[in-house]
Design a protein around this motif. Structure first.
Motif, PDB file in Angstrom:
ATOM      1  N   SER A 111       0.843  -1.194   0.000  1.00 54.28           N
ATOM      2  CA  SER A 111       0.000   0.000   0.000  1.00 54.28           C
ATOM      3  C   SER A 111       0.880   1.246   0.000  1.00 54.28           C
ATOM      4  CB  SER A 111      -0.909   0.016   1.235  1.00 54.28           C
ATOM      5  OG  SER A 111      -0.142   0.271   2.403  1.00 54.28           O
ATOM      6  N   GLY A 133       0.998   3.662   2.144  1.00 51.31           N
ATOM      7  CA  GLY A 133       1.586   3.898   3.456  1.00 51.31           C
ATOM      8  C   GLY A 133       2.721   2.952   3.771  1.00 51.31           C
ATOM      9  N   GLN A 134       2.585   1.692   3.368  1.00 50.71           N
ATOM     10  CA  GLN A 134       3.665   0.736   3.573  1.00 50.71           C
ATOM     11  C   GLN A 134       4.893   1.128   2.759  1.00 50.71           C
ATOM     12  OE1 GLN A 134       1.368  -2.683   2.417  1.00 50.71           O
ATOM     13  NE2 GLN A 134       1.010  -3.337   4.526  1.00 50.71           N
ATOM     14  N   LEU A 183       0.564   7.729   5.903  1.00 45.48           N
ATOM     15  CA  LEU A 183       0.560   6.773   7.008  1.00 45.48           C
ATOM     16  C   LEU A 183      -0.714   6.892   7.827  1.00 45.48           C
ATOM     17  CD1 LEU A 183       4.224   7.109   8.339  1.00 45.48           C
ATOM     18  CD2 LEU A 183       3.339   5.548   6.601  1.00 45.48           C
ATOM     19  N   ASP A 184      -1.189   5.742   8.344  1.00 45.61           N
ATOM     20  CA  ASP A 184      -2.304   5.782   9.278  1.00 45.61           C
ATOM     21  C   ASP A 184      -1.818   6.371  10.601  1.00 45.61           C
ATOM     22  OD1 ASP A 184      -1.579   3.562  11.269  1.00 45.61           O
ATOM     23  OD2 ASP A 184      -1.472   2.470   9.378  1.00 45.61           O
ATOM     24  N   ARG A 191      -5.812   0.953   9.084  1.00 42.71           N
ATOM     25  CA  ARG A 191      -4.362   1.005   9.005  1.00 42.71           C
ATOM     26  C   ARG A 191      -3.876   0.749   7.579  1.00 42.71           C
ATOM     27  NH1 ARG A 191      -5.151  -4.246  11.325  1.00 42.71           N
ATOM     28  NH2 ARG A 191      -5.227  -3.310  13.398  1.00 42.71           N
ATOM     29  N   ASN A 192      -2.611   1.086   7.315  1.00 43.06           N
ATOM     30  CA  ASN A 192      -2.023   0.832   6.000  1.00 43.06           C
ATOM     31  C   ASN A 192      -2.126  -0.645   5.657  1.00 43.06           C
ATOM     32  OD1 ASN A 192       0.266   3.201   7.094  1.00 43.06           O
ATOM     33  ND2 ASN A 192      -0.937   3.531   5.263  1.00 43.06           N
ATOM     34  N   GLN A 248      -4.127   7.741  -5.378  1.00 39.47           N
ATOM     35  CA  GLN A 248      -3.059   8.246  -4.505  1.00 39.47           C
ATOM     36  C   GLN A 248      -1.949   8.900  -5.298  1.00 39.47           C
ATOM     37  OE1 GLN A 248      -1.163   5.896  -1.491  1.00 39.47           O
ATOM     38  NE2 GLN A 248      -3.100   5.094  -0.712  1.00 39.47           N
ATOM     39  N   GLU A 280      -6.755   9.194  -0.380  1.00 39.32           N
ATOM     40  CA  GLU A 280      -5.884  10.155   0.316  1.00 39.32           C
ATOM     41  C   GLU A 280      -5.931  11.529  -0.362  1.00 39.32           C
ATOM     42  OE1 GLU A 280      -4.483   9.940   3.143  1.00 39.32           O
ATOM     43  OE2 GLU A 280      -4.880   7.839   3.497  1.00 39.32           O
ATOM     44  N   HIS A 311      -6.392   8.751   5.836  1.00 31.90           N
ATOM     45  CA  HIS A 311      -5.825   8.666   7.180  1.00 31.90           C
ATOM     46  C   HIS A 311      -5.970   9.993   7.915  1.00 31.90           C
ATOM     47  CE1 HIS A 311      -4.234   4.750   6.330  1.00 31.90           C
ATOM     48  NE2 HIS A 311      -3.447   5.182   5.381  1.00 31.90           N
TER      49      HIS A 311
END
Length: 564
Positions: free
Chosen positions: A143, A145-146, A172-173, A344-345, A391, A465, A497
């Motif tokens: 993802s 965020g990851q 990021l979350d 979460r991510n 994103q 996002e 997030h």
């Protein structure tokens, strides 16, 4: 550690310097936060420290920037790599290998570190950033965020003396952002690392800053100083500071803890008031929104919303390679409703949006958007039902200028000429027609992509996002436009997030975890009960259920007088 001596940067064909009169010293072992509206030159200033400006970006650098005694005019980025680690706004442009573990090791290999040292540092970084379970995963399957965490980890492993971070928590979350910021704090306090960071989500980071470097407006000399003092004059500020301003607190609090200690009188003043919120069936547009959008409203909008359901998902399962990204997901979105998709991510938010727009095919279950089955509908027909702002906004940008992008969007949407351009001006004024999209900041590119999608006036709007890279003023303009769309009957599903955005605009919040829906309900019920997803105002004024500064301001204005 970092010295700026009368620094200015001017890009080719620009009417004036992007940054100028920068004359200051960033001491060793401090976290310095760059603060300012979009487009004032924060990324440019960071680039002068890493050497990317002007060696990679071009333009003219006047004055002198030295890092650990090295002049960035005479040292290219590769000659600064052992002392400066850099993470830009776009993590994808940062990667040079295919897997997480290889990416973490690459920088150390380039510096010729011993294999046993490399192995130890990789393991430490995997644990620090919560990446151990992803060590063998291809980066392309992660993802957003990851990927952001991997990018940060890849510059941590060489142990640089200076970290330059541009929007490090934007994807990021909340929990992951706190973990990353805790790691940065440890590096600053325990190892003496100097961190220079730009971030628009100030509610996450301002309390960690030793000093703030304020770039208030283009062309103004930056000011370095105490965070609380500069927040009192900054044009951008987090909700805790906004609440402190309307409450008249001095010095301004930067943390929820400090604000709670001062909020007793404010809670008493608000005790008899009720927050004024929109409901899913009666979304409330921002003042003047209807008039502003009247000229852009298209006749086919009402025709495209004949039913009571804009999107429906039943028992949906989606696989991405070996990973079961979604399973047993049920979701319905109705016209005029704004739903925030949180979690979460890696929880499956982007996967769900991609499935709704036909980019992914369900393994099982059903998906319908405005009566159409997305993965079986042609793109030309599908854009009449749904639009996605991804994103990565560059996925939607192909032309050489902003004007050409807008003209193409008007043509594809059969919209009157100038429709897309008007949207760009509404969201983020000041972007010139002849600007190349690649010369825009991440937030500006996102704004342009959003305007392109909004040009079609899709009955269902999906945003992934949408506030990444946007400052508070731009986010306020975005909220105004989205409220106007909801008031006109459009359904909006946004993966975010940004808990402050969800509190401001969402009628419902849906929380995903490991590909499953674990919560679905009215915003105030979901976020108030969640330590992770509660906005700052909720934490400060609990147990009262206030979500935003604007709610508090309206209540105080309605009651009249001062709250103390």
């Amino acid at each position: 550690m970092i010295r700026f001596e009368d620094v200015s940067v001017t890009y080719d064909a620009a009417p004036g310097p992007t940054v100028q009169r920068v004359d200051l010293i960033v001491p060793e072992g401090e976290l310095v936060l760059l603060v300012g509206p979009s487009g004032v030159g924060k990324s440019t200033l960071l680039g002068t420290v890493s050497g990317l400006v002007p060696h990679f970006t071009g333009g003219t650098l006047r004055g002198r920037v030295t890092v650990a005694g090295r002049d960035t005019r005479t040292h290219k980025p590769r000659e600064l790599a052992d002392v400066v680690g850099t993470v830009g706004q776009d993590p994808l442009s940062h990667f040079v290998t295919d897997t997480v573990e290889d990416e973490l090791a690459y920088g150390m290999e380039s510096l010729g570190l011993a294999p046993d040292v490399m192995r130890r540092r990789v393991e430490e970084t995997l644990d620090l950033l919560g990446l151990a379970d992803l060590r063998d995963r291809p980066i392309a399957t992660l993802s957003g965020g990851q990927q952001q965490r991997v990018a940060i980890g890849s510059v941590l492993t060489p142990h640089p003396q200076v970290l330059v971070l541009d929007e490090p928590t934007s994807a990021l979350d909340p929990a992951a952002a706190e973990e990353v910021l805790a790691v940065l704090q440890r590096l600053v306090h325990d190892l003496g690392t100097t961190v220079l960071m730009a971030e628009h989500r100030l509610e996450r980071v301002v309390q960690y800053a030793d000093q703030v470097l304020l770039l208030a407006a283009p062309g103004e000399a930056p000011v370095l100083g105490d965070p609380a003092a500069l927040m009192a004059r900054s044009p951008v500020f987090p909700p805790v500071v906004a609440l402190g301003r309307i409450a008249g607190w001095s010095p301004l609090p930067l943390t929820v803890r400090d604000a709670r200690r001062r909020a007793g009188a404010l809670r008493e003043r608000l005790a008899g008031a009720e927050p004024r919120r929109a409901t899913p069936t009666e979304p409330t547009p921002a003042p003047g929104t209807g008039r502003r959008w009247a000229g852009l409203r298209r006749e086919r909008t009402a025709e495209a919303l004949p039913g009571v359901v804009a999107a429906s998902v039943a028992r949906l399962a989606v696989r991405r390679g070996r990973v079961e990204a979604l399973r047993r997901v049920d979701l319905t979105v109705t016209p005029g409703e704004t739903v925030a998709l949180m979690g979460r991510n890696g929880a499956g938010k982007s996967t769900l949006l991609s499935t709704l727009v036909g980019l992914l095919e369900p393994a099982s279950g059903t998906v319908r958007v405005g009566g159409a089955v997305p993965h079986r509908t042609s793109p030309r027909e599908l854009i009449r039902h749904v639009g996605l702002v991804p994103q990565e906004p560059r996925d939607l940008l192909y032309a050489d200028t902003v004007a050409a992008e807008c003209a193409a969007a008007d043509h594809d949407a059969d919209a009157p000429p100038g429709t897309c351009r008007a949207l760009v001006d509404e969201l983020l004024p000041g972007i010139a027609d002849d600007t190349h999209p690649r010369d825009l900041s991440e937030g500006q590119r996102l704004t342009l992509a959003l305007a392109i999608v909004l040009t079609t006036r899709p009955p269902l709007l999906l945003l992934d996002e949408p506030t990444r890279g946007l400052d508070y003023a731009a986010k306020t303009r975005l909220v105004t436009i989205l409220r106007g769309l909801a008031a006109d009957g459009h359904a909006i599903l946004l993966a975010t997030h940004d808990v402050e955005l969800a509190a401001e605009i969402a009628h419902r919040v849906v929380i995903l975890a490991d590909g499953e829906v674990v919560a679905d309900g009215p915003t105030e019920q979901i976020v108030v009960s969640s330590p992770s997803f509660a906005p700052q105002v909720t934490k400060i004024l609990a147990p009262q259920e206030w979500l935003t500064v604007s709610e508090v301001r309206r209540a105080l204005d309605a009651g009249g007088g001062e709250p103390w």
